[in-house]
Scaffold this motif. Structure first.
Motif, PDB file in Angstrom:
ATOM      1  N   ALA A 131      10.098  10.468 -10.037  1.00  0.00           N
ATOM      2  CA  ALA A 131       8.668  10.367  -9.749  1.00  0.00           C
ATOM      3  C   ALA A 131       8.486   9.280  -8.707  1.00  0.00           C
ATOM      4  CB  ALA A 131       7.876  10.050 -11.013  1.00  0.00           C
ATOM      5  N   GLN A 132       7.322   9.227  -8.106  1.00  0.00           N
ATOM      6  CA  GLN A 132       7.021   8.171  -7.154  1.00  0.00           C
ATOM      7  C   GLN A 132       5.605   7.663  -7.380  1.00  0.00           C
ATOM      8  OE1 GLN A 132       7.833   9.865  -3.309  1.00  0.00           O
ATOM      9  NE2 GLN A 132       6.266  11.427  -3.461  1.00  0.00           N
ATOM     10  N   TRP A 133       5.414   6.418  -7.024  1.00  0.00           N
ATOM     11  CA  TRP A 133       4.131   5.757  -7.262  1.00  0.00           C
ATOM     12  C   TRP A 133       3.767   4.920  -6.049  1.00  0.00           C
ATOM     13  CZ3 TRP A 133       3.443   0.272  -8.480  1.00  0.00           C
ATOM     14  CH2 TRP A 133       2.105  -0.066  -8.751  1.00  0.00           C
ATOM     15  N   ASN A 134       2.542   5.111  -5.578  1.00  0.00           N
ATOM     16  CA  ASN A 134       2.055   4.380  -4.409  1.00  0.00           C
ATOM     17  C   ASN A 134       1.172   3.217  -4.868  1.00  0.00           C
ATOM     18  OD1 ASN A 134       1.043   3.462  -1.996  1.00  0.00           O
ATOM     19  ND2 ASN A 134       0.413   5.472  -1.234  1.00  0.00           N
ATOM     20  N   PRO A 135       1.626   1.967  -4.665  1.00  0.00           N
ATOM     21  CA  PRO A 135       0.849   0.814  -5.139  1.00  0.00           C
ATOM     22  C   PRO A 135      -0.231   0.361  -4.167  1.00  0.00           C
ATOM     23  CG  PRO A 135       2.881   0.041  -4.173  1.00  0.00           C
ATOM     24  CD  PRO A 135       2.892   1.540  -4.030  1.00  0.00           C
ATOM     25  N   ILE A 136      -0.346   1.015  -3.020  1.00  0.00           N
ATOM     26  CA  ILE A 136      -1.255   0.528  -1.984  1.00  0.00           C
ATOM     27  C   ILE A 136      -2.726   0.775  -2.318  1.00  0.00           C
ATOM     28  CG2 ILE A 136      -1.892   0.783   0.449  1.00  0.00           C
ATOM     29  CD1 ILE A 136       1.051   1.188   1.073  1.00  0.00           C
ATOM     30  N   ALA A 168      -3.924  -7.985   3.953  1.00  0.00           N
ATOM     31  CA  ALA A 168      -4.459  -8.179   2.604  1.00  0.00           C
ATOM     32  C   ALA A 168      -4.104  -6.999   1.700  1.00  0.00           C
ATOM     33  CB  ALA A 168      -5.974  -8.369   2.666  1.00  0.00           C
ATOM     34  N   THR A 169      -4.134  -5.778   2.242  1.00  0.00           N
ATOM     35  CA  THR A 169      -3.811  -4.594   1.443  1.00  0.00           C
ATOM     36  C   THR A 169      -2.354  -4.608   1.003  1.00  0.00           C
ATOM     37  OG1 THR A 169      -5.475  -3.298   2.626  1.00  0.00           O
ATOM     38  CG2 THR A 169      -3.781  -2.080   1.438  1.00  0.00           C
TER      39      THR A 169
END
Length: 730
Positions: free
Chosen positions: A399-404, A439-440
């Motif tokens: 699985a993959q997860w985007n923390p942005i 900042a992001t």
């Protein structure tokens, strides 16, 4: 003969006796050495094979091919020796091609090394009874799981029969209405009714026929229950929307028309009432049918046996089907044979061993790739497709997860109970206050650091990749580095880069690319890749500090006689002109560390926004791996066949072999270790398929030719002169 001549003759005789004695002794020693070596080879083969192997096989077989084509890989042998359950390997193949013939030969190898595997060969063309019995046994394994779907299919067929029984009288009413005195003289109404009667009759007949088709299909081996249910549902929904809905709409409109005779309008309304009753029944019962799904493992097995040739792996409670087509990978088009047929690379062992590994997982481990830079890990633009494919072969979930995104914590992948999870954290982009996304990115990095701390505290593991950050902030401000240092004693010094003096032509320059050939042997992660090479592009040193309760192991280190570190960056490429610095010089640097133990750290909960002490729930199994060279597991290296890592060499590893096969094996081994599956770590089938001897260089070819053309004849001539001289003196 004089006394002097007798003395000379005696000495000459003694010299010959001495020489012959030495020759005899050397010959005896050489013969004994050869016999001992042969016995060692035979004994090694004898010990590795199971009692199922025939005496001839146990003593006379040895594989001398460069890629060990006829031998199982160390990983496979390790898996076979660790099997706890019995397995049946059944080949259902009509082996008429070399590719198909290779599969049964491979399967037979598996039974030679363990008593836990039995092998059966079935020719589907000639062994009719055997294949029928096999299908019956296979279907019988799922009988208790198929009750709901078989009942649903029966209910669907009953619904079809009910609809047909209710609508057959309606068709007769439509025919009578079309021939009525009010409709027949009206050409428009007459044509409309003729069209409705024709379409209605044809579609109703097609709906009725589907029951017969499904009954026939359900009599075949391993029936397609899901497809049968879907066919019923789709047929009824289509009949409802295309025939019933349109007929009701047309009759409703005509019944309100002034040109329609009153008697005809009344008849239309009565027909619509009957049709609406049928529609309500269809929609109500179809909704019930749609809620029931077939047993997924059964459907997967049923679909797989449709292939032309397959291997079945049967355990007590599970079955896997591997089509022969999946045991070969098609090589790029430019490497097709002269006849135009595509070249195929054999990956049968990888598929079989991967299936045996996956059948031991319950539930399988989950690997979550953090999209640190927002890019996909897999897919068309993914960077980790090669290692991802290898993990999927072992049934490891990805699985993959985007923390942005700001709401990324709400989109975390689902983790099952008791499922061991490994978080792969590639390097975040270097922070730069001039970047509008500063900042992001910083918020995503901080969010990820907090998540990793909390998940490791719950028993998960992590593989963290750090990258060079020449404009790095103070280390304590990076929460990932702060956590690694305080909790694990691992401090990536990624504000500096490791350099070595490298030569290109007559020029000497500071290089960042290293070839790793020496591996620490403290963990099985690297024991299995001994003798293999890996590439590290841009690396930073890792400093280790002692932390109570934590064991640290170096797994990646680079060595070179003249290496040093550089951190006085004026820009991101200023290191290229750096000169050797004795003060930071070292003969080796650690760039990869594995650690296990019970870390403790202070963490700030995002929910309560207060400082809390995190203590692990599973202290014995907490593991982490940290590397300071971030690109080592990407497709650019793992699929590259060019030792210079050019773009032309990318995606050519399947053709020529990976230039640095250890990169891929190191990543997969790391995942196994992090998920607690140490016993699965060994040299993989894919790495065994790579030749250890590389192509000769131009200089090597030149000197080889020179030796064969000139050196060898001269050597033979000199040897002949020497032998002639010795014989002449004798």
């Amino acid at each position: 003969m004089s006394n002097q001549d007798k003395t000379i003759s005696t000495l000459s005789h003694r010299a010959r006796r001495t020489r012959y004695t030495l020759i005899l002794a050397v010959s005896i020693i050489a013969a004994l050495t050869i016999i001992i070596l042969i016995n060692l080879i035979v004994d090694r083969g004898f010990r590795s094979l199971s009692e199922q192997a025939s005496p001839a096989t146990r003593y006379l077989r040895y594989d001398f091919t460069a890629t060990r084509q006829y031998s199982l890989s160390p990983q496979t042998l390790k898996v076979l020796k660790s099997l706890d359950n019995d397995y049946r390997l059944i080949t259902v193949i009509n082996a008429t091609t070399p590719q198909e013939q290779r599969v049964p030969e491979l399967v037979n190898e598996y039974k030679l090394y363990t008593n836990k595997i039995t092998v059966e060969q079935i020719n589907p063309t000639s062994d009719v009874k055997a294949i029928a019995d096999f299908y019956d046994q296979l279907e019988g394994r799922y009988t208790k799981h198929l009750g709901p779907i078989t009942q649903t299919v029966a209910d669907g067929q009953a619904l079809v029969s009910s609809v047909v029984d209710q609508l057959n009288p309606v068709v007769e009413q439509l025919k009578e209405l079309a021939q009525s005195p009010e409709v027949k003289p009206n050409r428009t109404l007459s044509q409309l009714f003729a069209s409705i009667v024709l379409n209605f009759s044809q579609q109703l007949k097609a709906t009725e026929d589907i029951n017969g088709t499904i009954t026939t299909n359900l009599s075949t081996p391993l029936p397609a229950y899901q497809s049968a249910k879907s066919a019923i549902v789709n047929r009824l929904l289509e009949f409802d929307s295309v025939i019933l809905a349109e007929t009701i709409s047309a009759f409703d409109k005509l019944s309100r028309s002034r040109s329609t005779p009153p008697a005809t309008a009344d008849a239309m309304l009565k027909i619509n009432k009957s049709l609406n009753i049928v529609r309500d029944e269809i929609r109500r019962d179809v909704t019930k049918l749609q809620k029931v799904q077939s047993y997924l493992p059964y459907e997967e097995v049923r679909a797989a046996i449709q292939a032309k040739g397959f291997v079945a792996i049967l355990a007590d409670d599970e079955a896997r089907i591997i089509p022969v087509s999946k045991m070969y990978r098609e090589l790029p088009a430019e490497y097709t044979a002269a006849a135009g047929e595509p070249e195929l690379g054999f990956i049968g062992e990888e598929q079989l061993t991967g299936s045996l590994i996956s059948m031991s997982f319950n539930p399988p481990p989950l690997v979550i790739f953090v999209q640190s830079d927002g890019q996909d890990a897999f897919g068309e633009k993914g960077m980790y497709n090669q290692v991802g494919a290898r993990l999927r072969t072992s049934n490891i979930q990805l699985a993959q997860w985007n923390p942005i995104p700001a709401n990324s914590m709400d989109t975390l992948p689902k983790i099952e109970n008791a499922q061991h999870t490994v978080w792969v954290v590639p390097a975040f982009p270097a922070l730069d206050v001039t970047n509008p996304q500063h900042a992001t990115i910083q918020a995503a990095r901080d969010r990820t650091a907090q998540l990793i701390k909390e998940r490791i505290a719950k028993g998960d593991s992590a593989l963290v990749m750090m990258a060079l950050d020449p404009l790095k902030e103070i280390a304590s401000q990076n929460p990932i580095i702060a956590y690694l240092n305080k909790s694990w004693g691992i401090y990536p010094e990624n504000d500096r880069v490791i350099l070595s003096e490298q030569v290109q032509g007559r020029d000497t320059f500071a290089g960042t690319r290293f070839k790793i050939t020496e591996w620490p042997t403290s963990l099985p992660i690297t024991q299995s890749i001994k003798g293999m090479s890996a590439a590290a592009l841009i690396s930073s040193p890792i400093k280790l500090d002692d932390v109570e309760g934590i064991k640290q192991f170096a797994i990646m280190q680079i060595t070179s006689p003249r290496m040093w570190t550089y951190k006085d960056f004026t820009d991101s490429t200023s290191y290229r002109t750096a000169e050797f610095d004795p003060e930071t010089a070292s003969s080796h640097f650690i760039i990869g560390v594995a650690a296990e133990g019970s870390p403790k750290s202070e963490a700030v909960s995002e929910i309560e926004n207060e400082s809390t002490a995190i203590t692990t729930d599973n202290a014995e199994n907490n593991r982490i791996i940290v590397t300071s060279t971030y690109a080592w597991a990407t497709d650019f290296i793992t699929t590259n066949a060019d030792p210079n890592l050019t773009s032309q060499g990318q995606n050519q590893a399947d053709v020529f072999g990976a230039a640095f096969p250890a990169n891929s094996d190191l990543f997969v081994n790391s995942i196994y270790w992090l998920s607690g599956n140490d016993d699965l770590i060994a040299a993989s089938p894919r790495s065994q398929d790579l030749r250890r001897v590389g192509a000769m260089t131009e200089n090597g070819i030149f000197y080889s030719r020179l030796f064969l053309i000139g050196g060898l004849p001269i050597f033979v001539f000199v040897l002949g002169i020497a032998v002639w001289s010795i014989r002449r003196r004798d």
